[in-house]
Design a protein around this motif. Structure first.
Motif, PDB file in Angstrom:
ATOM      1  N   GLY A  65      40.822  47.575  53.028  1.00 42.64           N
ATOM      2  CA  GLY A  65      41.729  47.190  51.953  1.00 42.64           C
ATOM      3  C   GLY A  65      42.685  48.316  51.618  1.00 42.64           C
ATOM      4  O   GLY A  65      42.404  49.490  51.870  1.00 42.64           O
ATOM      5  N   ARG A  66      43.806  47.954  51.034  1.00 46.98           N
ATOM      6  CA  ARG A  66      44.837  48.926  50.679  1.00 46.98           C
ATOM      7  C   ARG A  66      45.132  48.835  49.193  1.00 46.98           C
ATOM      8  O   ARG A  66      45.448  47.758  48.674  1.00 46.98           O
ATOM      9  N   VAL A  67      45.005  49.945  48.482  1.00 47.56           N
ATOM     10  CA  VAL A  67      45.331  49.970  47.063  1.00 47.56           C
ATOM     11  C   VAL A  67      46.845  49.858  46.898  1.00 47.56           C
ATOM     12  O   VAL A  67      47.601  50.620  47.501  1.00 47.56           O
ATOM     13  N   VAL A  68      47.269  48.906  46.085  1.00 48.46           N
ATOM     14  CA  VAL A  68      48.696  48.760  45.781  1.00 48.46           C
ATOM     15  C   VAL A  68      49.037  49.560  44.541  1.00 48.46           C
ATOM     16  O   VAL A  68      50.002  50.328  44.519  1.00 48.46           O
ATOM     17  N   LYS A  69      48.234  49.389  43.485  1.00 45.31           N
ATOM     18  CA  LYS A  69      48.493  50.125  42.249  1.00 45.31           C
ATOM     19  C   LYS A  69      47.281  50.038  41.336  1.00 45.31           C
ATOM     20  O   LYS A  69      46.422  49.174  41.482  1.00 45.31           O
ATOM     21  N   HIS A  70      47.272  50.963  40.391  1.00 45.84           N
ATOM     22  CA  HIS A  70      46.271  50.951  39.334  1.00 45.84           C
ATOM     23  C   HIS A  70      46.882  50.227  38.144  1.00 45.84           C
ATOM     24  O   HIS A  70      48.022  50.484  37.767  1.00 45.84           O
ATOM     25  N   THR A  71      46.126  49.327  37.539  1.00 51.18           N
ATOM     26  CA  THR A  71      46.649  48.521  36.443  1.00 51.18           C
ATOM     27  C   THR A  71      46.247  49.043  35.070  1.00 51.18           C
ATOM     28  O   THR A  71      46.448  48.363  34.073  1.00 51.18           O
ATOM     29  N   GLY A  72      45.667  50.209  34.998  1.00 54.63           N
ATOM     30  CA  GLY A  72      45.226  50.772  33.736  1.00 54.63           C
ATOM     31  C   GLY A  72      43.727  50.649  33.570  1.00 54.63           C
ATOM     32  O   GLY A  72      43.032  51.637  33.328  1.00 54.63           O
ATOM     33  N   ASP A  73      43.219  49.422  33.678  1.00 54.61           N
ATOM     34  CA  ASP A  73      41.770  49.217  33.625  1.00 54.61           C
ATOM     35  C   ASP A  73      41.296  48.395  34.816  1.00 54.61           C
ATOM     36  O   ASP A  73      40.302  47.683  34.745  1.00 54.61           O
ATOM     37  N   GLY A  74      42.012  48.521  35.924  1.00 57.76           N
ATOM     38  CA  GLY A  74      41.638  47.823  37.145  1.00 57.76           C
ATOM     39  C   GLY A  74      42.510  48.264  38.293  1.00 57.76           C
ATOM     40  O   GLY A  74      43.353  49.164  38.165  1.00 57.76           O
ATOM     41  N   ILE A  75      42.310  47.611  39.439  1.00 56.78           N
ATOM     42  CA  ILE A  75      43.056  47.952  40.652  1.00 56.78           C
ATOM     43  C   ILE A  75      43.563  46.675  41.314  1.00 56.78           C
ATOM     44  O   ILE A  75      42.873  45.660  41.326  1.00 56.78           O
ATOM     45  N   MET A  76      44.774  46.736  41.847  1.00 52.16           N
ATOM     46  CA  MET A  76      45.317  45.679  42.691  1.00 52.16           C
ATOM     47  C   MET A  76      45.282  46.170  44.126  1.00 52.16           C
ATOM     48  O   MET A  76      45.701  47.293  44.421  1.00 52.16           O
ATOM     49  N   ALA A  77      44.755  45.331  45.031  1.00 53.58           N
ATOM     50  CA  ALA A  77      44.645  45.711  46.440  1.00 53.58           C
ATOM     51  C   ALA A  77      45.047  44.538  47.322  1.00 53.58           C
ATOM     52  O   ALA A  77      45.005  43.376  46.881  1.00 53.58           O
ATOM     53  N   VAL A  78      45.414  44.841  48.561  1.00 55.78           N
ATOM     54  CA  VAL A  78      45.769  43.800  49.524  1.00 55.78           C
ATOM     55  C   VAL A  78      44.987  44.017  50.815  1.00 55.78           C
ATOM     56  O   VAL A  78      44.577  45.134  51.137  1.00 55.78           O
ATOM     57  N   PHE A  79      44.799  42.917  51.532  1.00 56.34           N
ATOM     58  CA  PHE A  79      44.084  42.903  52.807  1.00 56.34           C
ATOM     59  C   PHE A  79      44.877  42.104  53.817  1.00 56.34           C
ATOM     60  O   PHE A  79      45.553  41.133  53.467  1.00 56.34           O
ATOM     61  N   SER A  80      44.748  42.489  55.074  1.00 53.72           N
ATOM     62  CA  SER A  80      45.423  41.742  56.130  1.00 53.72           C
ATOM     63  C   SER A  80      44.642  40.502  56.529  1.00 53.72           C
ATOM     64  O   SER A  80      45.194  39.607  57.165  1.00 53.72           O
ATOM     65  N   THR A  81      43.349  40.433  56.189  1.00 58.87           N
ATOM     66  CA  THR A  81      42.537  39.271  56.508  1.00 58.87           C
ATOM     67  C   THR A  81      41.748  38.834  55.280  1.00 58.87           C
ATOM     68  O   THR A  81      41.237  39.662  54.529  1.00 58.87           O
ATOM     69  N   THR A  82      41.638  37.525  55.089  1.00 62.89           N
ATOM     70  CA  THR A  82      40.931  36.978  53.936  1.00 62.89           C
ATOM     71  C   THR A  82      39.432  37.297  53.949  1.00 62.89           C
ATOM     72  O   THR A  82      38.871  37.642  52.902  1.00 62.89           O
ATOM     73  N   PRO A  83      38.734  37.175  55.078  1.00 71.06           N
ATOM     74  CA  PRO A  83      37.299  37.497  55.062  1.00 71.06           C
ATOM     75  C   PRO A  83      37.012  38.905  54.563  1.00 71.06           C
ATOM     76  O   PRO A  83      36.042  39.124  53.827  1.00 71.06           O
ATOM     77  N   PHE A  84      37.839  39.886  54.936  1.00 69.53           N
ATOM     78  CA  PHE A  84      37.635  41.244  54.450  1.00 69.53           C
ATOM     79  C   PHE A  84      37.770  41.296  52.933  1.00 69.53           C
ATOM     80  O   PHE A  84      37.038  42.028  52.253  1.00 69.53           O
ATOM     81  N   ALA A  85      38.717  40.534  52.390  1.00 67.73           N
ATOM     82  CA  ALA A  85      38.947  40.544  50.944  1.00 67.73           C
ATOM     83  C   ALA A  85      37.745  39.986  50.194  1.00 67.73           C
ATOM     84  O   ALA A  85      37.287  40.560  49.203  1.00 67.73           O
ATOM     85  N   VAL A  86      37.221  38.851  50.660  1.00 64.12           N
ATOM     86  CA  VAL A  86      36.067  38.237  49.997  1.00 64.12           C
ATOM     87  C   VAL A  86      34.843  39.135  50.132  1.00 64.12           C
ATOM     88  O   VAL A  86      34.110  39.361  49.160  1.00 64.12           O
ATOM     89  N   ASP A  87      34.609  39.643  51.330  1.00 60.56           N
ATOM     90  CA  ASP A  87      33.461  40.525  51.535  1.00 60.56           C
ATOM     91  C   ASP A  87      33.575  41.783  50.674  1.00 60.56           C
ATOM     92  O   ASP A  87      32.571  42.289  50.160  1.00 60.56           O
ATOM     93  N   CYS A  88      34.802  42.275  50.503  1.00 59.21           N
ATOM     94  CA  CYS A  88      35.004  43.459  49.675  1.00 59.21           C
ATOM     95  C   CYS A  88      34.702  43.136  48.214  1.00 59.21           C
ATOM     96  O   CYS A  88      34.079  43.947  47.506  1.00 59.21           O
TER      97      CYS A  88
END
Length: 270
Positions: free
Chosen positions: A150-173
């Protein structure tokens, strides 16, 4: 007082362990006249570094010894002018198996985390301790992201936004993250509870940020999720496969969406 930098060789220790140890240092630092300024952890090398204001190196070691037992293998006094150059050699773990070329695909899964009750936490614990809990959150989440590419896009103050190139990796993460916090909370008096939202599609990328309906839906699902819950969209379920995870579907009225949105709760405890 002088500024010291120490190094810990801790193979097999997780980012969560380091975050918990740092909180223990903060809890007793005043007894020794030490002020821990910050720390860094290199997951790949198993090394941790602490920056502290202390009367001397041995006093700094005493705090570590009493708080958690992770004694530094080396402690050096540093000039403030040299600290920035030193920190430039410490890098966050890089996700294995992915690079900029992998992330060039238009299709991405977007994940948001959010610390439940962060405002109340700050009011109750104060700025310093709540900031350290946010650091613990960040360490846990970033560690899971690195293992799932996964790749961190930004910190939201009390959380993190991230992106993945594949959906299974995102769910497993997302599942990895909730299980990591479950383990963390077993051993810490001040638990951290998070909610997670996911969607996938083709968000617009601009200036190292992402925009569009996919991002908005992931953020809205995160906002309405309960404590310790993962909510993901119907598109996530279609790409991940219902046979891989137990889910419960429901329709949610979300801000900015005219019609109720079908989303699924991931039963990650199973």
């Amino acid at each position: 007082m002088p500024i010291f930098m120490d190094r810990h060789d801790l193979a097999g220790v997780s980012a969560a362990d380091i975050a918990a140890a740092h909180l223990k240092d903060l809890n007793i630092q005043d007894q020794y006249g030490v002020r821990f300024l910050t720390y860094w952890f290199d997951d790949h090398r198993g090394t941790a570094f602490c920056l502290m204001d202390a009367p001397d190196a041995e006093t700094a070691q005493c705090v570590h010894r009493e708080a958690h037992g992770f004694i530094a293998s080396e402690v050096v006094e540093v000039a403030l002018s040299a600290v920035e150059a030193f920190l430039g050699r410490i890098q966050d773990p890089v996700g294995s198996g992915t690079g900029s070329r992998d992330m060039d695909s238009g299709h991405r899964a977007v994940l948001f985390t959010d610390i439940v009750g962060s405002t109340e936490m700050t009011s109750r614990l104060g700025d310093l301790m709540s900031a350290e809990l946010i650091r613990a959150h960040d360490a846990l989440v970033r560690g899971c992201l690195a293992r799932r590419s996964g790749r961190v896009v930004k910190h939201t103050g009390d959380g993190i936004m991230a992106v993945f190139s594949t959906t299974p990796f995102a769910v497993d993460c997302a599942i990895d993250i909730q299980r990591a916090f479950q383990r963390y909370n077993r051993d810490n008096g001040e638990p951290i509870h998070v909610r997670i939202g996911l969607d996938c599609g083709e968000p617009v990328e601009d200036s190292n940020d992402f925009f569009g309906t996919t991002v908005q839906l992931a953020a809205r699902l995160c906002a309405v999720a309960d404590s310790d819950q993962i909510l993901f969209s119907d598109r996530i379920l279609q790409e991940y496969g219902s046979v891989n995870v137990a889910v419960e579907g429901n329709h949610f009225r979300l801000k900015g969406f005219a019609e109720p949105v079908l989303a699924y709760r991931c039963e990650w405890l199973n």
